[in-house]
Design a protein around this motif. Structure first.
Motif, PDB file in Angstrom:
ATOM      1  N   ALA A   1       0.825  -1.205   0.000  1.00 25.61           N
ATOM      2  CA  ALA A   1       0.000   0.000   0.000  1.00 25.61           C
ATOM      3  C   ALA A   1       0.861   1.258   0.000  1.00 25.61           C
ATOM      4  O   ALA A   1       0.567   2.237  -0.700  1.00 25.61           O
ATOM      5  CB  ALA A   1      -0.931  -0.009   1.209  1.00 25.61           C
ATOM      6  N   ALA A   2       1.954   1.242   0.787  1.00 28.85           N
ATOM      7  CA  ALA A   2       2.844   2.395   0.851  1.00 28.85           C
ATOM      8  C   ALA A   2       3.509   2.665  -0.497  1.00 28.85           C
ATOM      9  O   ALA A   2       3.819   3.815  -0.840  1.00 28.85           O
ATOM     10  CB  ALA A   2       3.901   2.172   1.928  1.00 28.85           C
ATOM     11  N   ALA A   3       3.724   1.604  -1.268  1.00 27.38           N
ATOM     12  CA  ALA A   3       4.350   1.733  -2.580  1.00 27.38           C
ATOM     13  C   ALA A   3       3.342   2.072  -3.667  1.00 27.38           C
ATOM     14  O   ALA A   3       3.718   2.210  -4.843  1.00 27.38           O
ATOM     15  CB  ALA A   3       5.084   0.449  -2.934  1.00 27.38           C
ATOM     16  N   GLY A   4       2.065   2.178  -3.279  1.00 23.13           N
ATOM     17  CA  GLY A   4       1.027   2.489  -4.255  1.00 23.13           C
ATOM     18  C   GLY A   4       0.607   1.300  -5.083  1.00 23.13           C
ATOM     19  O   GLY A   4      -0.016   1.464  -6.145  1.00 23.13           O
ATOM     20  N   THR A   5       0.931   0.095  -4.610  1.00 20.76           N
ATOM     21  CA  THR A   5       0.591  -1.129  -5.351  1.00 20.76           C
ATOM     22  C   THR A   5      -0.189  -2.095  -4.467  1.00 20.76           C
ATOM     23  O   THR A   5       0.056  -3.305  -4.496  1.00 20.76           O
ATOM     24  CB  THR A   5       1.862  -1.822  -5.868  1.00 20.76           C
ATOM     25  N   ALA A   6      -1.085  -1.582  -3.650  1.00 23.07           N
ATOM     26  CA  ALA A   6      -1.867  -2.439  -2.756  1.00 23.07           C
ATOM     27  C   ALA A   6      -2.560  -3.531  -3.558  1.00 23.07           C
ATOM     28  O   ALA A   6      -3.055  -3.280  -4.666  1.00 23.07           O
ATOM     29  CB  ALA A   6      -2.910  -1.612  -2.011  1.00 23.07           C
ATOM     30  N   PRO A   7      -2.589  -4.761  -3.040  1.00 22.97           N
ATOM     31  CA  PRO A   7      -3.273  -5.829  -3.778  1.00 22.97           C
ATOM     32  C   PRO A   7      -4.763  -5.539  -3.866  1.00 22.97           C
ATOM     33  O   PRO A   7      -5.338  -4.924  -2.963  1.00 22.97           O
ATOM     34  CB  PRO A   7      -2.999  -7.073  -2.923  1.00 22.97           C
ATOM     35  N   ASP A   8      -5.382  -5.979  -4.938  1.00 24.38           N
ATOM     36  CA  ASP A   8      -6.832  -5.790  -5.056  1.00 24.38           C
ATOM     37  C   ASP A   8      -7.563  -6.616  -4.010  1.00 24.38           C
ATOM     38  O   ASP A   8      -8.584  -6.182  -3.460  1.00 24.38           O
ATOM     39  CB  ASP A   8      -7.294  -6.181  -6.458  1.00 24.38           C
ATOM     40  N   LEU A   9      -7.040  -7.815  -3.739  1.00 25.14           N
ATOM     41  CA  LEU A   9      -7.641  -8.741  -2.780  1.00 25.14           C
ATOM     42  C   LEU A   9      -6.539  -9.339  -1.917  1.00 25.14           C
ATOM     43  O   LEU A   9      -5.380  -9.398  -2.323  1.00 25.14           O
ATOM     44  CB  LEU A   9      -8.368  -9.872  -3.504  1.00 25.14           C
ATOM     45  N   ALA A  10      -6.922  -9.763  -0.726  1.00 22.78           N
ATOM     46  CA  ALA A  10      -5.937 -10.401   0.149  1.00 22.78           C
ATOM     47  C   ALA A  10      -6.622 -11.353   1.107  1.00 22.78           C
ATOM     48  O   ALA A  10      -7.791 -11.152   1.484  1.00 22.78           O
ATOM     49  CB  ALA A  10      -5.148  -9.352   0.939  1.00 22.78           C
ATOM     50  N   ALA A  11      -5.890 -12.385   1.498  1.00 26.15           N
ATOM     51  CA  ALA A  11      -6.310 -13.283   2.574  1.00 26.15           C
ATOM     52  C   ALA A  11      -5.616 -12.813   3.845  1.00 26.15           C
ATOM     53  O   ALA A  11      -4.407 -12.553   3.830  1.00 26.15           O
ATOM     54  CB  ALA A  11      -5.930 -14.725   2.259  1.00 26.15           C
TER      55      ALA A  11
ATOM     56  N   VAL B   1     -11.006  -6.838   0.342  1.00 25.77           N
ATOM     57  CA  VAL B   1     -10.756  -6.056  -0.866  1.00 25.77           C
ATOM     58  C   VAL B   1     -10.096  -4.752  -0.445  1.00 25.77           C
ATOM     59  O   VAL B   1     -10.532  -4.117   0.521  1.00 25.77           O
ATOM     60  CB  VAL B   1     -12.064  -5.769  -1.632  1.00 25.77           C
ATOM     61  N   SER B   2      -9.061  -4.350  -1.146  1.00 26.30           N
ATOM     62  CA  SER B   2      -8.380  -3.097  -0.838  1.00 26.30           C
ATOM     63  C   SER B   2      -9.253  -1.908  -1.196  1.00 26.30           C
ATOM     64  O   SER B   2      -9.909  -1.893  -2.241  1.00 26.30           O
ATOM     65  CB  SER B   2      -7.063  -3.018  -1.612  1.00 26.30           C
ATOM     66  N   SER B   3      -9.243  -0.891  -0.332  1.00 26.40           N
ATOM     67  CA  SER B   3      -9.998   0.330  -0.637  1.00 26.40           C
ATOM     68  C   SER B   3      -9.366   1.095  -1.791  1.00 26.40           C
ATOM     69  O   SER B   3      -9.999   1.983  -2.370  1.00 26.40           O
ATOM     70  CB  SER B   3     -10.060   1.227   0.597  1.00 26.40           C
TER      71      SER B   3
ATOM     72  N   LEU C   1      -9.245  -0.995   3.837  1.00 23.05           N
ATOM     73  CA  LEU C   1     -10.125  -2.058   3.362  1.00 23.05           C
ATOM     74  C   LEU C   1     -11.429  -1.480   2.829  1.00 23.05           C
ATOM     75  O   LEU C   1     -12.014  -0.575   3.444  1.00 23.05           O
ATOM     76  CB  LEU C   1     -10.426  -3.046   4.498  1.00 23.05           C
ATOM     77  N   ALA C   2     -11.879  -2.022   1.709  1.00 22.68           N
ATOM     78  CA  ALA C   2     -13.137  -1.573   1.119  1.00 22.68           C
ATOM     79  C   ALA C   2     -14.309  -2.011   1.984  1.00 22.68           C
ATOM     80  O   ALA C   2     -14.285  -3.093   2.582  1.00 22.68           O
ATOM     81  CB  ALA C   2     -13.282  -2.138  -0.294  1.00 22.68           C
ATOM     82  N   ASP C   3     -15.324  -1.189   2.063  1.00 23.31           N
ATOM     83  CA  ASP C   3     -16.563  -1.525   2.755  1.00 23.31           C
ATOM     84  C   ASP C   3     -17.421  -2.351   1.791  1.00 23.31           C
ATOM     85  O   ASP C   3     -17.862  -1.855   0.759  1.00 23.31           O
ATOM     86  CB  ASP C   3     -17.292  -0.244   3.163  1.00 23.31           C
TER      87      ASP C   3
END
Length: 430
Positions: free
Chosen positions: A96-106, A320-322, A121-123
């Motif tokens: 996230a800090a690098a601007g490449t947050a994963p779209d999804l994560a476990a 899901v990443s916000s 995190l997305a709502d």
């Protein structure tokens, strides 16, 4: 093909029907404020996780991916694996800090709230409500929903359900004429059985320390207050239980000293017949099954305390990443992967304990030589841990207090009051 097994053809048909319902235009019964479903633009999604090749979740990823690609050829989901020595929280924050947050994560449960609290995190509440008829949020065990929902909002979707239950050596118990564990056995019963067997069998080391929260909650204690602002482990119900656990080693000698185990883990000690029973989770159960012990064994619920009989629910969830620019597509994949049919498939084929009631029921229906109904009973009595934003910090202070008691350096009343004080400081700085 074994009864209850889901075929690819059957899965594809049912998944296609579900997908059509999810992505159809919204009708008049759709919840107000829910996101509008529509055509999904081409996208490549990244899914961060730690599941190794051959793991049940990796097998499901390959299986579900082929079916999902058939229905959504414009979407691609690529796995991004966690590196060695890095937690999923650290991995997510770094990306996230690098601007490449994963779209999804476990994520394991203790990592969800720290990320949600940072707004990362997305709502997913609107999607869950919009697609409730096909996604069936009520099919998740309530205890798993508690880790996924915060202030009434869904920021995670439960995936697996780690439960504590007892795995025991039936042969040793029967040989000594002891009572087998059942739904009504108590912690005192467990102690007496361990003492009797250990006194008769010199090669048996006894048992391992149980997870501290089980005797604590069984004795009427709790870890944090309901508002999560105060640690309750310094209160009498909790300190009594912690001292009882410590006495398993320092007084009753049914828990071995560290040097007695020769560095062997609990699974090896159990399958070699040196542990009488162990409070384990589905991962421990799977390892016992793979080891195929030469003795008769079974599983039972955790023992009952004076006030309650409880288990603990753990296990990963998906988020899901916000920051994702493909939120609708990410939900499409996530809701399919964690949906009823896919979770039934991975439960039956991968032999995991899913967070979904229907999937666990399908797994329990398969006869594998041990009493799987115990898993249903454990799920019904399970409570989550207090996964606050600074859970790892408070867990460190609790572990330090427990270690002092378990190794006889301090009584529980002293050590746990000090641990509770330090936890309160952490909570106050949140």
């Amino acid at each position: 093909m074994a009864e209850g097994r889901v075929t690819r053809r059957g899965m594809l048909g049912s998944a296609a029907i579900a997908g059509a319902a999810v992505f159809a235009s919204c009708d008049a019964g759709e919840p107000a404020g829910a996101p509008k479903a529509g055509l999904l633009a081409p996208a490549t999604l990244t899914y961060a996780n730690w599941f190794a090749a051959g793991n049940a979740q990796d097998v499901l990823f390959q299986y579900q991916g082929a079916l999902f690609k058939d229905r959504h050829p414009q979407l691609t989901v690529e796995q991004v694996k966690r590196g060695p020595g890095v937690s999923m929280l650290e991995m997510f924050l770094s990306m996230a800090a690098a601007g490449t947050a994963p779209d999804l994560a476990a994520l394991n449960p203790q990592f969800v709230e720290p990320l949600r609290a940072r707004g990362l995190l997305a709502d997913l509440t609107g999607y869950v409500k919009r697609d409730a008829r096909t996604f069936r949020p009520d099919d998740f065990y309530e205890a798993t929903r508690l880790r996924a929902i915060r202030n009434g909002r869904w920021h995670a979707i439960p995936l697996q359900m780690g439960l504590w239950f007892t795995v025991y050596n039936r042969a040793l118990i029967q040989q000594g004429g002891q009572r087998e564990p059942d739904s009504s056995w108590t912690w005192e019963d467990a102690l007496e059985i361990a003492r009797a067997v250990k006194s008769r069998e010199p090669g048996v080391l006894g048992i391992a320390f149980p997870p501290y929260e089980l005797p604590v909650r069984g004795n009427g204690g709790e870890i944090l207050s309901k508002d999560e602002k105060k640690c309750l482990l310094g209160e009498p119900p909790a300190t009594e239980a912690v001292q009882w656990i410590a006495n398993l080693r320092v007084k009753h000698q049914v828990v071995p000293q560290p040097q007695e185990t020769a560095g062997l883990n609990a699974q090896t000690l159990f399958t070699s017949g040196r542990y009488l029973f162990h409070i384990g989770d589905p991962g421990f159960l799977s390892s016992v099954q793979r080891a195929a012990p030469v003795f008769d064994w079974d599983i039972a619920v955790p023992p009952r305390g004076r006030s309650a009989q409880v288990s603990t629910v753990k296990g990963p969830s998906l988020v899901v990443s916000s920051a994702t620019p493909h939120e609708e597509a990410a939900w499409a994949w996530l809701s399919d992967y964690t949906g009823v049919e896919m979770q039934r498939y991975v439960s039956v084929e991968g032999k995991i304990v899913s967070a979904r009631k229907s999937a666990l029921a399908a797994f329990v229906a398969l006869d594998e030589g041990f009493d799987k109904r115990v898993l249903l009973a454990a799920a019904a009595m399970a409570r989550p841990m207090p996964y606050v934003a600074k859970y790892d910090e408070i867990d460190k202070e609790i572990d330090a207090g427990l270690d002092a008691v378990y190794n006889g350096r301090a009584p529980a009343a002293t050590a746990m009051r000090e641990a509770a004080r330090k936890v309160d400081l952490v909570l106050g700085s949140a």
